[in-house]
Design an enzyme around this catalytic site. Structure first.
Site, mmCIF file in Angstrom:
data_model
loop_
_atom_site.group_PDB
_atom_site.id
_atom_site.type_symbol
_atom_site.label_atom_id
_atom_site.label_comp_id
_atom_site.label_asym_id
_atom_site.label_seq_id
_atom_site.Cartn_x
_atom_site.Cartn_y
_atom_site.Cartn_z
ATOM 1 N N HIS A 89 0.874 -1.187 0.000
ATOM 2 C CA HIS A 89 0.000 0.000 0.000
ATOM 3 C C HIS A 89 0.911 1.237 0.000
ATOM 4 O O HIS A 89 2.016 1.201 0.534
ATOM 5 C CB HIS A 89 -0.828 -0.046 1.286
ATOM 6 C CG HIS A 89 -1.872 1.015 1.423
ATOM 7 N ND1 HIS A 89 -1.592 2.297 1.818
ATOM 8 C CD2 HIS A 89 -3.213 0.968 1.222
ATOM 9 C CE1 HIS A 89 -2.718 3.000 1.875
ATOM 10 N NE2 HIS A 89 -3.714 2.223 1.512
ATOM 11 N N ASP A 127 3.117 -4.184 8.198
ATOM 12 C CA ASP A 127 1.921 -3.361 8.019
ATOM 13 C C ASP A 127 0.718 -4.303 8.156
ATOM 14 O O ASP A 127 0.403 -5.066 7.256
ATOM 15 C CB ASP A 127 1.975 -2.708 6.636
ATOM 16 C CG ASP A 127 0.647 -2.068 6.237
ATOM 17 O OD1 ASP A 127 -0.313 -2.142 7.023
ATOM 18 O OD2 ASP A 127 0.589 -1.501 5.134
ATOM 19 N N GLN A 171 -4.519 -4.749 7.090
ATOM 20 C CA GLN A 171 -5.537 -5.673 6.571
ATOM 21 C C GLN A 171 -5.600 -6.974 7.354
ATOM 22 O O GLN A 171 -6.417 -7.841 7.046
ATOM 23 C CB GLN A 171 -5.253 -6.007 5.096
ATOM 24 C CG GLN A 171 -5.485 -4.863 4.161
ATOM 25 C CD GLN A 171 -6.921 -4.357 4.174
ATOM 26 O OE1 GLN A 171 -7.855 -5.106 4.430
ATOM 27 N NE2 GLN A 171 -7.090 -3.086 3.909
ATOM 28 N N LYS A 184 -10.220 -0.450 10.568
ATOM 29 C CA LYS A 184 -10.300 -1.696 9.795
ATOM 30 C C LYS A 184 -10.468 -2.895 10.728
ATOM 31 O O LYS A 184 -10.456 -4.040 10.287
ATOM 32 C CB LYS A 184 -9.045 -1.875 8.944
ATOM 33 C CG LYS A 184 -8.945 -0.824 7.834
ATOM 34 C CD LYS A 184 -7.747 -1.059 6.966
ATOM 35 C CE LYS A 184 -7.313 0.183 6.229
ATOM 36 N NZ LYS A 184 -7.923 0.332 4.921
ATOM 37 N N CYS A 205 -4.939 2.326 -3.640
ATOM 38 C CA CYS A 205 -3.729 2.900 -3.022
ATOM 39 C C CYS A 205 -2.550 1.946 -3.141
ATOM 40 O O CYS A 205 -1.722 1.850 -2.210
ATOM 41 C CB CYS A 205 -3.953 3.270 -1.554
ATOM 42 S SG CYS A 205 -5.097 4.612 -1.354
HETATM 43 N N1 PMP Z 1 -1.689 -0.513 4.636
HETATM 44 C C1 PMP Z 1 -2.648 -1.255 4.088
HETATM 45 C C2 PMP Z 1 -2.326 -2.638 3.616
HETATM 46 C C3 PMP Z 1 -3.937 -0.733 3.964
HETATM 47 O O1 PMP Z 1 -4.899 -1.469 3.428
HETATM 48 C C4 PMP Z 1 -4.199 0.575 4.441
HETATM 49 C C5 PMP Z 1 -5.580 1.201 4.295
HETATM 50 N N2 PMP Z 1 -6.208 0.939 3.091
HETATM 51 C C6 PMP Z 1 -3.157 1.290 5.011
HETATM 52 C C7 PMP Z 1 -1.908 0.733 5.098
HETATM 53 C C8 PMP Z 1 -3.358 2.684 5.542
HETATM 54 O O2 PMP Z 1 -4.260 2.640 6.604
HETATM 55 P P1 PMP Z 1 -4.888 3.992 7.188
HETATM 56 O O3 PMP Z 1 -5.407 4.768 6.013
HETATM 57 O O4 PMP Z 1 -5.954 3.526 8.116
HETATM 58 O O5 PMP Z 1 -3.774 4.707 7.888
#
Ligand code: PMP
Length: 419
Positions: free
Chosen positions: A135, A212, A215, A238, A376
């Site tokens: 991401h 990270d 998910q 999430k 993203c």
């Molecule tokens: N890493 C991953 C794998 C994600 O799916 C996301 C959110 N889509 C993020 C980081 C960023 O998370 P946040 O926008 O809640 O900070």
């Protein structure tokens, strides 16, 4: 094909999907005159009543700033916030509460490590290794710190199924690798990465590892000590909790040695114009008034989740995935994107000749919420030669009926889209 919401029985207990759905009030609403089918859980999850009630109770009855007041409200709010931290510690199986830092979310957690750990420890020529699956939140903070330090960003490739090629990953590791940062589960494709092996390999060359977990938090068993990672980041929203709150877990020995990355109230012990003494962990990294209601809401979410039979939750999500894959396979024009052997209940796909946004819009008219676009994760898309995908992502409260509803609706709108 559809069946009524069912009870799934695991070895130890019963997973009552109907009862779980009753806990999530939003699932009851309709959208565009149709019952909502919420299949955008990789973007954010819905919230159970206990979370909504916890936040309401805080503002109705307990609202006060923490860590500073001597009055009852402030002391009670401080205690509740620290209990919330213990709850996160339990959820992650961290060794100490002081290893749990509240942040605004995964993005801030990763930026904290990039700016506090990487910026101060890395020099020109050092390497940071990520994967092609990441991401943007696990790419851009590292690019920024590379610009600041002269470190080099290396990228481990994926295969066509969307799996990190472990041999290539291992070859990219060297004594120059100082940080490895990979996702636990890919938001774009649902790939579950072999993080245990990745962590072992990275530690063999002396690199620190950030996972990270945005998910993964409520979609896989969680244990940072068993994983042996150095940092783990996740977002409340999430994980059935509120937006604007998240967590950075860090190994105490590393956090102790890291400088604060933001200055302000709460992160200090003593301030004079000549010298400022920083606070102990975890407060050193929590400058300013935090998202108190968010922290309490997150703890309520994690308590709710931990009270469930996690094995049954995982089995249920796996059944949803299998159902989605089977339905996808029966639509000849549909190509699955991301066919890893180990996958979470995230199904990305494209339909020949159809723009994903058009599909998403027509499904919305049927009350079905999916996501479309690059998620993203533009580098994954360009690696696979795509500009985007349609993505259905499921969580513990989704039913097989809903998976069928998504694919029934795709079959229904397809003739219009292909016209
Ligand atoms: N890493 C991953 C794998 C994600 O799916 C996301 C959110 N889509 C993020 C980081 C960023 O998370 P946040 O926008 O809640 O900070």
């Amino acid at each position: 094909m559809s069946s009524a919401p069912s009870e799934i029985t695991s070895a130890s207990t019963t997973f009552d999907i109907a009862a779980i759905r009753r806990d999530f009030p939003l699932l009851d609403r309709s959208v565009n005159g149709k019952p909502l089918v919420y299949a955008d859980n990789a973007a954010t999850t819905q919230k159970p009543n206990v979370v909504i009630e916890r936040i309401k109770r805080y503002y109705e009855y307990e609202n006060s700033n923490i860590h500073r007041g001597v009055h009852t409200l402030s002391e009670d709010a401080t205690e509740a916030y620290e209990i919330a931290r213990s709850c996160v510690k339990q959820f992650l199986n961290a060794a100490h509460e002081s290893e749990v830092i509240f942040t605004s979310g995964t993005t801030e957690s990763i930026n904290l490590v990039a700016q506090s750990y990487a910026r101060t420890n890395l020099v020109a020529g050092d390497e940071i290794l990520v994967s092609e699956l990441e991401h943007h939140a696990n790419i851009v903070p590292w690019q920024m710190v590379c610009q600041q330090t002269g470190a080099i960003l290396k990228v481990a490739p994926i295969n066509d199924a969307g799996e990190i090629i472990l041999e290539a990953f291992a070859e990219l590791l060297s004594a120059r690798t100082r940080i490895v940062a990979v996702g636990h589960i890919s938001n774009a494709l649902g790939t579950v990465n072999p993080v245990e092996r990745i962590i072992e390999l990275a530690h063999e060359v002396g690199a620190v590892v950030l996972i990270d977990g945005a998910q993964a938090s409520i979609h896989t068993p969680m244990d940072v000590q068993a994983l042996d990672c150095d940092f783990y980041a996740f977002s409340g929203h999430k994980a059935l909790g509120p937006t604007g709150v998240g967590v950075l877990y860090g190994r105490a020995s590393l956090l102790e040695a890291m400088p604060p990355w933001q200055g302000g109230g709460d992160m200090i012990k003593v301030v004079t114009f000549e010298h400022t003494e920083y606070n102990t962990l975890p407060y050193k990294f929590e400058a300013g008034t935090p998202n108190i209601a968010g922290g309490l809401g997150l703890a309520a979410a994690l308590e709710y989740f931990m009270a469930l039979d996690i094995t049954a939750v995982m089995a249920h999500e796996h059944a949803l995935l299998n159902c989605a894959i089977a339905r996808a396979a029966s639509i000849p024009q549909l190509q699955l994107v991301g066919t890893a052997a180990d996958k979470a209940a995230v199904v990305s796909f494209n339909i020949e000749g159809v723009h994903p946004h058009d599909l998403g819009t027509l499904l919305d008219q049927q009350g079905i919420a999916i996501r479309t676009g690059h998620h993203c994760a533009m580098p994954v898309m360009s690696r696979l030669g795509l500009s985007g995908t349609a993505r259905a992502s499921f969580a513990l409260y989704n039913t097989e009926d809903e998976v069928h509803a998504v694919f029934d609706a795709i079959e229904k709108v397809l003739p219009m889209l292909l016209d």
